[in-house]
Design a protein around this motif. Structure first.
Motif, mmCIF file in Angstrom:
data_model
loop_
_atom_site.group_PDB
_atom_site.id
_atom_site.type_symbol
_atom_site.label_atom_id
_atom_site.label_comp_id
_atom_site.label_asym_id
_atom_site.label_seq_id
_atom_site.Cartn_x
_atom_site.Cartn_y
_atom_site.Cartn_z
ATOM 1 N N PHE A 1 0.825 -1.208 0.000
ATOM 2 C CA PHE A 1 0.000 0.000 0.000
ATOM 3 C C PHE A 1 0.861 1.262 0.000
ATOM 4 N N THR B 1 -4.962 0.599 -2.398
ATOM 5 C CA THR B 1 -5.525 -0.226 -1.327
ATOM 6 C C THR B 1 -6.051 -1.558 -1.854
ATOM 7 N N SER C 1 -4.374 -5.152 -0.859
ATOM 8 C CA SER C 1 -5.229 -6.158 -0.218
ATOM 9 C C SER C 1 -5.189 -7.481 -0.973
ATOM 10 N N PHE D 1 -11.937 1.862 3.789
ATOM 11 C CA PHE D 1 -10.833 2.770 3.491
ATOM 12 C C PHE D 1 -11.354 4.014 2.769
ATOM 13 N N ASN E 1 -2.668 5.807 6.368
ATOM 14 C CA ASN E 1 -2.277 4.573 7.050
ATOM 15 C C ASN E 1 -3.223 4.241 8.193
ATOM 16 N N LYS F 1 -6.269 2.851 6.543
ATOM 17 C CA LYS F 1 -5.955 1.489 6.095
ATOM 18 C C LYS F 1 -5.984 0.522 7.283
#
Length: 129
Positions: free
Chosen positions: A19, A34, A38, A83, A99, A102
Motif C-alpha cells: 500500500f 488499497t 489487499s 478505506f 495509514n 488502512k
C-alpha cells in the motif's frame, strides 16, 4: 488463534508495505493502491493459512480454494469501502491519515475473515472411529 494471528500479522505487513509503496512511493491512486495491496496480502495469506495455520484441517480442494478467494474478495470489498470512507469521507488523506484509515479498514475486515475462514474455508477434519 495464535497461528491465525501470525499469518494475519504477516499479511498485514505485506498489505501495508505494498500500500505505502504504491500510494506514497509510486503515487498511485489511493483506491487502486488499497485494492492491489489487499489482493497481494490475500494471496500471501492463503499460503500461510493453508500450509501453517490450518494445515491440520481439511486438505486442499477446489471448494476450499474457491471459498477462500470468494470470502477474501468480500473482505477486500469491505476493506476498500471502509478505506474509502476514511480517506475520502473523513479526509484522512495525509500519509499518517491514509495509514490510519488502512489500519482501521484491515481490523474491521479481519474480524469477518477470521470467522469465515475458520468456519467454512478451513473446516475441522472430522475423525472417524
Amino acid at each position: 488463534m495464535v497461528k491465525f494471528g501470525a499469518v494475519g500479522g504477516s499479511g498485514i505487513a505485506v498489505n501495508f508495505l505494498v500500500f505505502n509503496l504504491l500510494l506514497h512511493g509510486l503515487k498511485w491512486a489511493p483506491m487502486a493502491a488499497t485494492v492491489i495491496a489487499s489482493c497481494v496480502a490475500m494471496a500471501s495469506n492463503y499460503l500461510g493459512f493453508r500450509f501453517f495455520a490450518y494445515r491440520d484441517r481439511a486438505s486442499r480442494t477446489r471448494r476450499q480454494i474457491a471459498l477462500f478467494f470468494a470470502f477474501s474478495g468480500i473482505g477486500v470489498i469491505m476493506e476498500s469501502a471502509l478505506f474509502y470512507v476514511g480517506y475520502h469521507g473523513l479526509g484522512m488523506d495525509t500519509p499518517l491519515g491514509s495509514n490510519l484509515a488502512k489500519a482501521l479498514s484491515i481490523v474491521l475486515a479481519s474480524a469477518f475473515r477470521f470467522l469465515v475462514y475458520r468456519t467454512w474455508v478451513f473446516e475441522q477434519v472430522k475423525h472417524r472411529r
